[in-house]
Design a protein around this motif. Structure first.
Motif, PDB file in Angstrom:
ATOM      1  N   GLY A 141     -13.703  25.931  -3.344  1.00 57.07           N
ATOM      2  CA  GLY A 141     -12.347  25.505  -3.482  1.00 57.07           C
ATOM      3  C   GLY A 141     -12.244  24.113  -3.794  1.00 57.07           C
ATOM      4  N   GLY A 142     -10.798  23.519  -3.665  1.00 53.48           N
ATOM      5  CA  GLY A 142     -10.638  22.170  -3.971  1.00 53.48           C
ATOM      6  C   GLY A 142     -10.179  21.979  -5.106  1.00 53.48           C
ATOM      7  N   ALA A 143      -8.695  21.630  -5.118  1.00 51.61           N
ATOM      8  CA  ALA A 143      -8.097  21.577  -6.731  1.00 51.61           C
ATOM      9  C   ALA A 143      -8.469  20.781  -7.869  1.00 51.61           C
ATOM     10  N   PRO A 144      -9.325  19.606  -7.386  1.00 51.60           N
ATOM     11  CA  PRO A 144      -9.717  18.695  -8.432  1.00 51.60           C
ATOM     12  C   PRO A 144     -10.903  19.435  -9.039  1.00 51.60           C
ATOM     13  N   ALA A 145     -11.735  19.956  -8.261  1.00 51.08           N
ATOM     14  CA  ALA A 145     -13.003  20.593  -8.838  1.00 51.08           C
ATOM     15  C   ALA A 145     -12.581  21.736  -9.504  1.00 51.08           C
ATOM     16  N   ASN A 146     -11.543  22.450  -9.269  1.00 54.59           N
ATOM     17  CA  ASN A 146     -11.217  23.651 -10.059  1.00 54.59           C
ATOM     18  C   ASN A 146     -10.613  23.054 -11.608  1.00 54.59           C
ATOM     19  N   VAL A 147      -9.979  21.984 -11.648  1.00 52.69           N
ATOM     20  CA  VAL A 147      -9.492  21.202 -12.786  1.00 52.69           C
ATOM     21  C   VAL A 147     -10.726  20.895 -13.675  1.00 52.69           C
ATOM     22  N   ALA A 148     -11.624  20.250 -13.059  1.00 55.53           N
ATOM     23  CA  ALA A 148     -12.981  20.099 -13.620  1.00 55.53           C
ATOM     24  C   ALA A 148     -13.598  21.185 -14.392  1.00 55.53           C
ATOM     25  N   CYS A 149     -13.811  22.224 -13.675  1.00 56.69           N
ATOM     26  CA  CYS A 149     -14.164  23.849 -14.246  1.00 56.69           C
ATOM     27  C   CYS A 149     -13.524  24.192 -15.241  1.00 56.69           C
ATOM     28  N   ALA A 150     -12.308  24.060 -15.304  1.00 59.04           N
ATOM     29  CA  ALA A 150     -11.001  24.615 -16.339  1.00 59.04           C
ATOM     30  C   ALA A 150     -11.262  23.791 -17.483  1.00 59.04           C
ATOM     31  N   ILE A 151     -11.428  22.672 -17.496  1.00 61.66           N
ATOM     32  CA  ILE A 151     -12.007  21.558 -18.635  1.00 61.66           C
ATOM     33  C   ILE A 151     -13.094  22.040 -19.251  1.00 61.66           C
ATOM     34  N   ALA A 152     -14.165  22.324 -18.348  1.00 58.62           N
ATOM     35  CA  ALA A 152     -15.479  22.437 -19.068  1.00 58.62           C
ATOM     36  C   ALA A 152     -15.607  23.684 -19.565  1.00 58.62           C
ATOM     37  N   LYS A 153     -15.041  24.645 -18.988  1.00 60.04           N
ATOM     38  CA  LYS A 153     -14.882  26.019 -19.490  1.00 60.04           C
ATOM     39  C   LYS A 153     -14.256  26.223 -20.844  1.00 60.04           C
ATOM     40  N   LEU A 154     -13.403  25.281 -21.063  1.00 58.81           N
ATOM     41  CA  LEU A 154     -12.778  25.366 -22.254  1.00 58.81           C
ATOM     42  C   LEU A 154     -13.251  24.418 -23.260  1.00 58.81           C
TER      43      LEU A 154
END
Ligand code: ATP
Length: 313
Positions: free
Chosen positions: A34-47
């Motif tokens: 968990g952790g919102a900024p980490a989720n955002v980093a994953c969202a960016i990399a997955k795209l």
């Protein structure tokens, strides 16, 4: 594509499996990253974007697990830190009355040390500040302030998400608001839920809230509205961009998918600041980011259900 630095917390969410009972009765917990900024980093990399996670976990098995998750999702973790302090843990349950029951054991996320060598990479980059734990003190808060200063002096594109957690600010909402406003003042992009926009602005309608936040300094404001889409507000633009119809099973991470997808698209521009001058392009990007948010609600968990590039296309 330009780099996106996501600064903030990465932690373990222990989610109670026996929903409908409060934490005092819960017996079985599932371990989730968990952790919102980490989720955002994953969202960016997955795209397909280039994202860095800047944050601290413990030098323990939970910390190792968390960094593995980010690495498997193609996030660059070379700037992540591990400290002797235990990894931050959050225990969450939905109690019988539907309220969230929450115990927070703050650990290594607060230990993030400022690294002056990052500054040179901030030029032409996007810096995303997610504030869930950053304003709770510790070295992280100091690092936050210094990275914000570096982002300003290097003329980076600044993105801000307050990630207001009422459980963490029960007695001191005013302090949280004050600390947020400092970042909103110079942010090129702000992402709020409706609740956050109203609380931080002190206004009663979304329109008044955005006007007030623009006056404070925010350039582009995105207010996410769940199934209704996103209200987008810029100096010469104010409208709700609808989302797509989906069957949601778990909305966790939808907001992070949204802002991650928006940042990933802005990062592909010659200069991220071009988005401030092009309303049509902004609306196109928000339409796509809405889809990323919608898709995330169709799977369980935050990171696992973030869409990959092929899926979104
Ligand atoms: P989080 O749960 O991560 O804190 P949030 O409250 O910030 O999320 P939401 O408004 O739930 O964010 O979702 C972000 C975006 O995802 C919305 O603006 C919308 O475009 C899309 N979205 C979320 N839920 C749905 C839904 N049920 N149907 C369609 N789109 C959705």
């Amino acid at each position: 594509t330009n780099k996106v630095f996501c600064i903030g917390e990465l932690l373990i969410d222990f989610v109670a499996e026996n929903q409908g009972s409060d934490l005092s009765k819960a017996t079985l917990f599932t371990k989730k990253a968990g952790g919102a900024p980490a989720n955002v980093a994953c969202a960016i990399a997955k795209l397909g974007g280039k994202s860095y996670f800047v944050g601290c976990v413990g030098k323990d098995p939970f910390g190792t697990f968390l960094l593995d998750v980010l690495e498997k999702n193609d996030v660059d973790i070379s700037l992540a830190q591990q400290s002797k302090t235990f990894t931050t843990l959050a225990y969450v349950s939905i109690a019988e009355d539907g309220e969230r029951d929450f115990v927070f054991s703050r650990g290594a996320d607060k230990e993030l040390k400022y690294d002056s060598s990052l500054k040179k990479d901030f030029k032409d980059s996007l810096i995303h500040f997610g504030a869930a734990t950053a304003f709770l003190g510790g070295k992280l808060e100091e690092a936050y302030g210094r990275y914000y200063f570096d982002a300003l002096t290097q003329e980076a594109f600044i993105s801000f998400d307050p990630n207001f957690r009422s459980d963490l600010w029960k007695d001191d909402e005013a302090t949280f608001i004050k600390k947020c406003l400092i970042f909103i003042e110079k942010a090129h992009l702000c992402k709020f839920s409706l609740e956050e926009a109203l609380i931080i602005s002190g206004k009663e309608t979304i329109n008044d809230a955005c006007d007030h936040l623009h006056e404070t300094g925010a350039k582009i404001i995105a207010v996410t509205l769940g199934g209704q889409g996103t209200y987008i507000s810029a100096p010469s633009l104010k409208l709700t961009v609808p989302s797509i119809k989906v069957k949601p099973v778990d909305t966790t991470g939808a907001g992070d998918a949204f802002i991650g997808c928006l940042l990933q698209q802005i990062a592909t521009l010659n200069s991220p600041f071009d988005i401030l001058e092009n309303n049509q392009l902004l609306l196109k990007m928000v339409t796509k980011a809405n889809k990323a948010g919608a898709l995330t609600t169709t799977g369980y968990g935050a990171i696992d259900s973030l869409p990959a590039k092929e899926q979104l296309d």
